[in-house]
Design a protein around this motif. Sequence first.
Motif, PDB file in Angstrom:
ATOM      1  N   PRO A   6       0.769  -1.259   0.046  1.00  0.00           N
ATOM      2  CA  PRO A   6       0.020  -0.062   0.067  1.00  0.00           C
ATOM      3  C   PRO A   6       0.794   1.183  -0.001  1.00  0.00           C
ATOM      4  O   PRO A   6       0.306   2.209  -0.072  1.00  0.00           O
ATOM      5  CB  PRO A   6      -0.822   0.051   1.203  1.00  0.00           C
ATOM      6  N   PHE A   7       2.115   1.232  -0.070  1.00  0.00           N
ATOM      7  CA  PHE A   7       3.153   2.367  -0.156  1.00  0.00           C
ATOM      8  C   PHE A   7       4.182   2.041  -1.023  1.00  0.00           C
ATOM      9  O   PHE A   7       4.454   0.723  -1.323  1.00  0.00           O
ATOM     10  CB  PHE A   7       3.697   2.600   1.302  1.00  0.00           C
ATOM     11  N   TYR A   8       4.931   2.974  -1.268  1.00  0.00           N
ATOM     12  CA  TYR A   8       6.279   3.053  -1.765  1.00  0.00           C
ATOM     13  C   TYR A   8       7.241   3.946  -0.963  1.00  0.00           C
ATOM     14  O   TYR A   8       6.825   4.627  -0.171  1.00  0.00           O
ATOM     15  CB  TYR A   8       6.391   3.257  -3.327  1.00  0.00           C
ATOM     16  N   GLY A   9       8.660   3.681  -1.310  1.00  0.00           N
ATOM     17  CA  GLY A   9       9.301   4.503  -0.331  1.00  0.00           C
ATOM     18  C   GLY A   9       9.543   5.932  -1.135  1.00  0.00           C
ATOM     19  O   GLY A   9       9.444   6.143  -1.972  1.00  0.00           O
ATOM     20  N   GLU A  10      10.120   6.751  -0.135  1.00  0.00           N
ATOM     21  CA  GLU A  10      10.527   8.068  -0.563  1.00  0.00           C
ATOM     22  C   GLU A  10      11.307   8.194  -1.557  1.00  0.00           C
ATOM     23  O   GLU A  10      11.537   9.185  -2.618  1.00  0.00           O
ATOM     24  CB  GLU A  10      11.010   8.956   0.675  1.00  0.00           C
ATOM     25  N   TRP A  11      12.292   7.200  -1.647  1.00  0.00           N
ATOM     26  CA  TRP A  11      13.374   7.027  -2.449  1.00  0.00           C
ATOM     27  C   TRP A  11      13.127   5.673  -2.894  1.00  0.00           C
ATOM     28  O   TRP A  11      13.293   4.659  -2.175  1.00  0.00           O
ATOM     29  CB  TRP A  11      14.895   7.087  -1.939  1.00  0.00           C
ATOM     30  N   SER A  12      13.168   5.232  -4.432  1.00  0.00           N
ATOM     31  CA  SER A  12      13.100   3.972  -5.009  1.00  0.00           C
ATOM     32  C   SER A  12      14.101   3.704  -6.156  1.00  0.00           C
ATOM     33  O   SER A  12      14.384   4.552  -6.980  1.00  0.00           O
ATOM     34  CB  SER A  12      11.709   4.022  -5.390  1.00  0.00           C
ATOM     35  N   PHE A  13      14.793   2.785  -6.013  1.00  0.00           N
ATOM     36  CA  PHE A  13      15.765   2.124  -6.950  1.00  0.00           C
ATOM     37  C   PHE A  13      15.399   1.008  -7.376  1.00  0.00           C
ATOM     38  O   PHE A  13      15.186   0.176  -6.725  1.00  0.00           O
ATOM     39  CB  PHE A  13      17.116   2.330  -6.155  1.00  0.00           C
ATOM     40  N   GLY A  14      15.627   0.908  -8.653  1.00  0.00           N
ATOM     41  CA  GLY A  14      15.336  -0.363  -9.298  1.00  0.00           C
ATOM     42  C   GLY A  14      15.834  -0.507 -10.628  1.00  0.00           C
ATOM     43  O   GLY A  14      16.344   0.403 -11.339  1.00  0.00           O
ATOM     44  N   CYS A  15      15.678  -1.593 -11.423  1.00  0.00           N
ATOM     45  CA  CYS A  15      15.922  -1.897 -12.674  1.00  0.00           C
ATOM     46  C   CYS A  15      14.798  -2.498 -13.108  1.00  0.00           C
ATOM     47  O   CYS A  15      13.756  -3.249 -12.754  1.00  0.00           O
ATOM     48  CB  CYS A  15      17.288  -2.736 -12.613  1.00  0.00           C
ATOM     49  N   TYR A  16      14.891  -2.436 -14.820  1.00  0.00           N
ATOM     50  CA  TYR A  16      13.855  -2.930 -15.743  1.00  0.00           C
ATOM     51  C   TYR A  16      14.371  -4.061 -16.311  1.00  0.00           C
ATOM     52  O   TYR A  16      13.918  -4.573 -17.583  1.00  0.00           O
ATOM     53  CB  TYR A  16      13.395  -1.647 -16.428  1.00  0.00           C
ATOM     54  N   HIS A  17      15.630  -4.724 -15.874  1.00  0.00           N
ATOM     55  CA  HIS A  17      15.926  -5.840 -16.462  1.00  0.00           C
ATOM     56  C   HIS A  17      16.215  -7.050 -15.381  1.00  0.00           C
ATOM     57  O   HIS A  17      15.726  -6.630 -14.161  1.00  0.00           O
ATOM     58  CB  HIS A  17      17.410  -5.549 -17.244  1.00  0.00           C
ATOM     59  N   LYS A  18      16.623  -8.096 -15.816  1.00  0.00           N
ATOM     60  CA  LYS A  18      16.652  -9.120 -14.893  1.00  0.00           C
ATOM     61  C   LYS A  18      18.153  -9.308 -14.186  1.00  0.00           C
ATOM     62  O   LYS A  18      18.384 -10.330 -13.567  1.00  0.00           O
ATOM     63  CB  LYS A  18      16.175 -10.745 -15.705  1.00  0.00           C
TER      64      LYS A  18
END
Length: 166
Positions: A48-60
Amino acid sequence: MYIFKEIRPLIEESMGEVCCRKRVRFGNSISIDFGKRIFHNRPKMADPFYGEWSFGCYHKLWKVFRGNKMILEGQNDFDNYEETDSILQQIHFGKLIEITVINTLDIAMILDNNIRIEFLASQKEEDTFGVFLPQNKCLVYYANQGRWEYGRSDLSWPNHLDVAIQ
């Protein structure tokens, strides 16, 4: 287009923040969030939430290490990402203490509890690594080009903000 040294000041405030959310998504992409929880009204999302800072990738291509031992990695399996997410949920992520670019392609996030997350670029695909910042700002790293773009996350992408004006 920017290099890491130019955009680093934009993400330095995330250093010292505690991980509040982590998820493996469809296709085994990964998202790791830090800081305050920002609640949303999207019932189809896993949290129900996400973080103030979100780091991620769109690959595997990502790996999680504890010390020098790899304990989890993204797979080429689009159907069983829930299993990988279940394992990820069991790993305690602490505070973010460093983000570095390795060999101009790969990115590593170092946490204070001996955890390191590596995002590894693929030469075959246009890999991207994204950082969602507070106030609807976003950084995207195009690994195959070794460049960063900075813009607004609430507008269609790509759009451009000037780092020098911040």
